[in-house]
Motif scaffolding. Structure first.
Motif, short mmCIF file in Angstrom:
data_model
loop_
_atom_site.label_atom_id
_atom_site.label_comp_id
_atom_site.label_asym_id
_atom_site.label_seq_id
_atom_site.Cartn_x
_atom_site.Cartn_y
_atom_site.Cartn_z
N ASP A 154 43.81 35.87 32.88
CA ASP A 154 44.78 36.92 32.53
C ASP A 154 45.56 37.34 33.78
OD1 ASP A 154 46.10 39.01 31.28
OD2 ASP A 154 44.44 40.40 31.55
N GLY A 155 46.87 37.17 33.76
CA GLY A 155 47.71 37.57 34.89
C GLY A 155 48.01 36.45 35.86
N GLU A 209 44.07 34.69 42.09
CA GLU A 209 43.75 35.97 41.42
C GLU A 209 44.93 36.94 41.41
OE1 GLU A 209 42.06 38.22 39.89
OE2 GLU A 209 40.18 37.20 39.48
N ASP A 210 44.96 37.79 40.38
CA ASP A 210 45.99 38.84 40.34
C ASP A 210 45.36 40.24 40.40
OD1 ASP A 210 44.88 38.81 37.71
OD2 ASP A 210 46.63 39.93 37.02
N ASP A 229 41.94 32.55 37.96
CA ASP A 229 41.71 33.66 37.05
C ASP A 229 42.64 33.38 35.85
OD1 ASP A 229 41.10 36.37 36.18
OD2 ASP A 229 43.14 36.83 36.77
MG MG Z 1 43.44 38.68 36.01
#
Ligand code: MG
Ligand code: B16
Length: 214
Positions: free
Chosen positions: A10-11, A169-170, A8
């Motif tokens: 973002d993050g 993933e976040d 993923d």
């Molecule tokens: Mg994310």
């Protein structure tokens, strides 16, 4: 055996959530919604642009036409893209470079699976694009996480069976997407306590690579 890692964006690779928040906040103020706050932004993580707009509009009491909503989403995106101008390799999160080197040294393929239509721009600005064998993003998909589409497109672009892919993933929606796509899931950051994940760590800097890839 894991043959590909799908990140993923973002993050996980870069923290653009604050920039998303500032852009949504500016839009919210412009349309007279003053109660939109950081707690609302948490619910926008990993969610598409139009679904994120709904999180903002829920805080007000007006209804809008589809055209008005599209114009608001475009306005927010213009503010957001402007704020990406100063993004650079220095914004890549801790541990990312080392983790990518570790897996690439073992012949494992890499991809990005992000809801963001700005993913190619962000990868270019942070100098991560050349480290990725494939990019699957909001431009390739019609369904948002927790639907597995974005990760299945990444696996297809890589030519690797979903069962041999691991997603990093976040967001809880992203972990759900990875599992329903038949993939291994490594949860980091905000999703680290997600019980559906196969592995978890505070960030990519803290991952026990030997445990996962040995
Ligand atoms: Mg994310
Ligand atoms: P854009 P990810 C997601 O990125 C963000 O977490 C989410 O807040 C945003 O709404 C979404 O991208 C769409 O972004 O407006 O740039 O197309 O976590 O899936 O990498």
């Amino acid at each position: 055996m894991i043959k590909a890692v799908i990140f993923d964006l973002d993050g996980v690779l870069v923290s653009t959530d604050v920039l998303h928040y500032k852009a949504w906040k500016q839009l919210a103020e412009e349309i007279g919604i003053h109660s939109y706050c950081e707690a609302d932004n948490v619910r926008q993580r990993g969610v598409s642009r139009m679904a994120s707009l709904e999180v903002v509009l829920e805080k007000g009491d007006k209804t809008y036409t589809e055209d008005e909503k599209l114009a608001m989403a475009e306005r927010k995106n213009n503010i957001y893209v402007k704020s990406l101008e100063t993004l650079s390799a220095a914004d890549v999160l801790p541990g990312v470079e080392e983790f990518i080197k570790y897996i690439k040294d073992r012949g494992i393929l890499t991809a990005v699976g992000s809801a963001s239509k700005n993913a190619p721009l962000i990868l270019e600005k942070t100098e991560l694009l050349s480290s990725m064998d494939a990019v699957s993003c909001g431009l390739d998909t019609t369904k948002s996480k927790p639907d597995p589409e974005v990760f299945l497109v990444a696996a297809k672009k890589l030519g690797v069976d979903p069962e041999l892919c691991m997603v990093v993933e976040d967001s809880d929606a992203g972990i759900k997407a990875a599992k329903s796509g038949g993939m291994t899931a490594l949860a980091v950051g905000a999703a680290k306590d997600n019980s559906e994940a196969d592995y978890s760590a505070e960030s990519l800097a803290e991952v026990d690579c030997e445990k996962i890839f040995a």
